[in-house]
Design a protein around this motif. Structure first.
Motif, PDB file in Angstrom:
ATOM      1  N   ASP A  10     -54.269 -22.069 -23.085  1.00 23.69           N
ATOM      2  CA  ASP A  10     -52.881 -22.464 -23.292  1.00 23.69           C
ATOM      3  C   ASP A  10     -52.627 -23.854 -22.729  1.00 23.69           C
ATOM      4  N   THR A  11     -51.910 -24.675 -23.472  1.00 24.94           N
ATOM      5  CA  THR A  11     -51.656 -26.063 -23.047  1.00 24.94           C
ATOM      6  C   THR A  11     -50.229 -26.297 -22.551  1.00 24.94           C
ATOM      7  N   LYS A  12     -49.434 -25.262 -22.442  1.00 23.49           N
ATOM      8  CA  LYS A  12     -48.082 -25.429 -21.903  1.00 23.49           C
ATOM      9  C   LYS A  12     -48.189 -25.859 -20.442  1.00 23.49           C
ATOM     10  N   PRO A  13     -47.395 -26.838 -20.029  1.00 21.72           N
ATOM     11  CA  PRO A  13     -47.492 -27.360 -18.652  1.00 21.72           C
ATOM     12  C   PRO A  13     -47.369 -26.283 -17.573  1.00 21.72           C
ATOM     13  N   LYS A  14     -46.500 -25.307 -17.777  1.00 19.93           N
ATOM     14  CA  LYS A  14     -46.317 -24.249 -16.786  1.00 19.93           C
ATOM     15  C   LYS A  14     -47.606 -23.440 -16.621  1.00 19.93           C
ATOM     16  N   ASN A  15     -48.257 -23.105 -17.745  1.00 20.22           N
ATOM     17  CA  ASN A  15     -49.490 -22.321 -17.679  1.00 20.22           C
ATOM     18  C   ASN A  15     -50.660 -23.146 -17.152  1.00 20.22           C
ATOM     19  N   VAL A  16     -50.724 -24.415 -17.513  1.00 18.27           N
ATOM     20  CA  VAL A  16     -51.778 -25.297 -16.999  1.00 18.27           C
ATOM     21  C   VAL A  16     -51.661 -25.394 -15.479  1.00 18.27           C
ATOM     22  N   LYS A  17     -50.449 -25.516 -14.985  1.00 19.66           N
ATOM     23  CA  LYS A  17     -50.223 -25.603 -13.546  1.00 19.66           C
ATOM     24  C   LYS A  17     -50.653 -24.305 -12.848  1.00 19.66           C
ATOM     25  N   LYS A  18     -50.344 -23.156 -13.456  1.00 18.36           N
ATOM     26  CA  LYS A  18     -50.706 -21.866 -12.879  1.00 18.36           C
ATOM     27  C   LYS A  18     -52.234 -21.706 -12.818  1.00 18.36           C
TER      28      LYS A  18
END
Length: 144
Positions: A10-18
């Protein structure tokens, strides 16, 4: 929960951060880029019942990933693994409630990478698939 391969890709910023935070908490951020690339390949084998993912060169346990109490991912290169086994011992004590998946590394250290509740259905076979597959990958990668 979505399959781990979907979460890792997943490339969504929230998921990348997690995901980035989970690698940092697990002390394996140096393997993150290569592991994520390998996890996206069709050769990556996921074992969702025991929350393990084995790629061409890495073993990953994500049992504590995005859990309520922690966000931790353990990734170990296959060429560093000497042995992988199921154990009833946790912190030097016999555990009547859980089976544990443990790794022995070539440097002599041991890692506890997963736990599954012990019950009649899982008594003999709980980690069998992941252990068999990982041992075969260790032999292919050039383990001992």
């Amino acid at each position: 929960m979505k399959p781990i391969k979907d979460i890792l890709g997943d490339t969504k910023p929230k998921n990348v951060k997690k995901v980035t935070k989970a690698f940092e908490n697990g002390g394996c951020s140096q393997y993150m880029a290569q592991f994520l690339a390998e996890a996206a390949k069709p050769t990556a084998m996921d074992f969702p019942k025991v929350k393990c993912l084995v790629t061409d060169n890495y073993f990953c346990c994500y049992s504590l990933f995005a859990s309520g109490f922690s966000n931790l991912m353990t990734v170990v290169p296959l060429n560093q693994i000497a042995n992988l086994y199921r154990s009833n011992i946790s912190n030097g004590e016999y555990d009547y409630d859980f089976f544990h998946l443990d790794l022995e590394l070539h440097d002599g250290s041991k890692l506890h990478v997963g736990s599954v509740p012990r019950n009649a259905k899982t008594f003999m076979t709980i980690f069998e698939e992941v252990i068999t597959y990982t041992r075969s990958r260790i032999n292919v990668v050039g383990g001992y």
